[in-house]
Write an enzyme that holds these catalytic residues in place. Structure first.
Site, PDB file in Angstrom:
ATOM      1  N   HIS A  44      26.502 -54.228  86.431  1.00  0.00           N
ATOM      2  CA  HIS A  44      25.928 -53.021  85.531  1.00  0.00           C
ATOM      3  C   HIS A  44      26.179 -51.191  86.355  1.00  0.00           C
ATOM      4  O   HIS A  44      27.234 -51.379  87.857  1.00  0.00           O
ATOM      5  CB  HIS A  44      25.033 -53.256  86.327  1.00  0.00           C
ATOM      6  N   HIS A  65      25.172 -49.032  87.875  1.00  0.00           N
ATOM      7  CA  HIS A  65      25.025 -48.457  89.381  1.00  0.00           C
ATOM      8  C   HIS A  65      25.589 -47.995  90.868  1.00  0.00           C
ATOM      9  O   HIS A  65      26.960 -48.857  90.836  1.00  0.00           O
ATOM     10  CB  HIS A  65      23.549 -49.471  90.084  1.00  0.00           C
ATOM     11  N   ASP A  69      26.568 -48.137  93.436  1.00  0.00           N
ATOM     12  CA  ASP A  69      26.484 -49.541  94.734  1.00  0.00           C
ATOM     13  C   ASP A  69      27.387 -50.772  94.180  1.00  0.00           C
ATOM     14  O   ASP A  69      27.953 -51.872  94.938  1.00  0.00           O
ATOM     15  CB  ASP A  69      25.840 -50.193  95.274  1.00  0.00           C
ATOM     16  N   HIS A  70      27.576 -50.494  92.032  1.00  0.00           N
ATOM     17  CA  HIS A  70      28.027 -51.801  92.010  1.00  0.00           C
ATOM     18  C   HIS A  70      29.072 -50.826  90.860  1.00  0.00           C
ATOM     19  O   HIS A  70      30.438 -52.033  91.348  1.00  0.00           O
ATOM     20  CB  HIS A  70      27.056 -52.403  90.961  1.00  0.00           C
ATOM     21  N   HIS A 114      17.350 -54.976  85.027  1.00  0.00           N
ATOM     22  CA  HIS A 114      17.148 -54.332  86.332  1.00  0.00           C
ATOM     23  C   HIS A 114      17.639 -51.954  85.481  1.00  0.00           C
ATOM     24  O   HIS A 114      17.323 -51.133  86.240  1.00  0.00           O
ATOM     25  CB  HIS A 114      17.993 -54.369  87.123  1.00  0.00           C
ATOM     26  N   ASP A 155      22.721 -57.821  90.166  1.00  0.00           N
ATOM     27  CA  ASP A 155      20.897 -57.126  90.504  1.00  0.00           C
ATOM     28  C   ASP A 155      19.892 -57.786  89.684  1.00  0.00           C
ATOM     29  O   ASP A 155      18.973 -58.127  89.491  1.00  0.00           O
ATOM     30  CB  ASP A 155      20.804 -55.950  90.921  1.00  0.00           C
ATOM     31  N   HIS A 199      22.540 -58.884  97.196  1.00  0.00           N
ATOM     32  CA  HIS A 199      21.815 -58.058  97.842  1.00  0.00           C
ATOM     33  C   HIS A 199      21.094 -59.308  99.056  1.00  0.00           C
ATOM     34  O   HIS A 199      20.559 -59.942  98.186  1.00  0.00           O
ATOM     35  CB  HIS A 199      21.234 -56.854  97.585  1.00  0.00           C
TER      36      HIS A 199
HETATM   37 FE    FE Z   1      22.481 -52.565  93.632  1.00  0.00          FE
HETATM   38 ZN    ZN Z   2      21.848 -51.663  90.697  1.00  0.00          ZN
END
Ligand code: FE
Ligand code: ZN
Length: 255
Positions: free
Chosen positions: A56, A58, A60-61, A114, A133, A171
């Site tokens: 996805h 985000h 951090d991805h 998410h 996530d 995570h």
């Molecule tokens: Fe994440």
């Molecule tokens: Zn995320």
């Protein structure tokens, strides 16, 4: 057919995953949380990056997508539905589609909740799923964009995989999730045992990821809205499971 998965921690609580196919000499990173951590993992394994599999959009991805592509010339695979938010996307994939990593088959599942464009990668020949996530060990992703109903449908797709399927989530949230889970289903013996195991692992600085579909079905409250204990505890006996799920999700948001 075999793949090797190399897992390493990055950022605060993310995991990086490299997936290597020794037969074809391919290596994918699942998401791009941290370019330096991914590059040093590649160096350590002596693997060359050929693919990015994005779950996805985000940061951090996908934050390292463009730099890793510049450094390695790798191919970026992501959700066609969310193509505008996946930097550098080359290959657009859609729900139910089968794609290949070498000779290994991957089934793509769209799992909105998410984010609306979240996808998960199911390596069916290896009974292995990379779920970003969407599902966490003893938890699930926060509903930033989708509805509880969408997330419940998404989680059910993962629940249909064989119980022994290894689940790599993005995570390390398990210890905090266990604390919450025990408030929702305190008498669940499997959950009590998992909580002990998780505390032990974390005390030794070890990962609680990967988990398995079977273990999550027995312990993760978000996959158990049909549990008599949970329904009784929430005073929702006999209510539709998607409503019970939504309730658990909102309780977690305020935990
Ligand atoms: Fe994440
Ligand atoms: Zn995320």
């Amino acid at each position: 057919m075999s793949i090797e998965v190399f897992q390493f921690p990055c950022l605060q609580d993310n995991y990086g995953f490299l997936i290597h196919d020794p037969e074809k000499g391919l290596t994918a990173t699942v998401d791009t949380p941290d370019v330096d951590a991914i590059m040093s993992a590649l160096k350590k394994k002596n693997w060359l990056l050929t693919h990015i599999l994005n779950t996805h959009h985000h940061w951090d991805h996908t934050g390292g997508n463009l730099e890793l592509k510049r450094l390695t010339g790798c191919t970026i695979i992501g959700s066609g539905v969310d193509e505008d938010r996946i930097p550098g996307i080359d290959v657009r994939v859609y729900d139910g589609e089968e794609t290949l990593f070498g000779e290994n088959r991957i089934i793509i599942h769209e799992t909105p909740g998410h984010t609306v464009g979240h996808i998960v990668f199911h390596f069916i020949d290896q009974n292995t799923g990379f779920v970003g996530d969407t599902l966490f060990s003893l938890g699930c992703g926060r509903l930033f964009e989708g509805t509880a109903e969408q997330m419940w449908n998404s989680l059910q797709k993962i629940m249909q995989w064989p119980d022994e399927t290894l689940i790599y989530c993005a995570h390390e949230y398990t210890q905090a999730n266990a604390e919450f889970a025990l408030t929702i289903e305190p008498e669940n013996k499997d959950l009590q045992q998992r909580n002990l195991d998780v505390n032990h692992l974390r005390k030794e600085g070890r990962a609680t990821v990967p988990t398995t579909v079977g273990l999550e079905k027995k312990t993760n409250p978000f996959l158990r809205p049909d549990s008599v204990e949970i329904q009784t505890h929430l005073q929702m006996t006999g209510e539709p499971v998607e409503k019970v799920f939504a309730r658990i999700r909102s309780l977690k948001d305020n935990f």
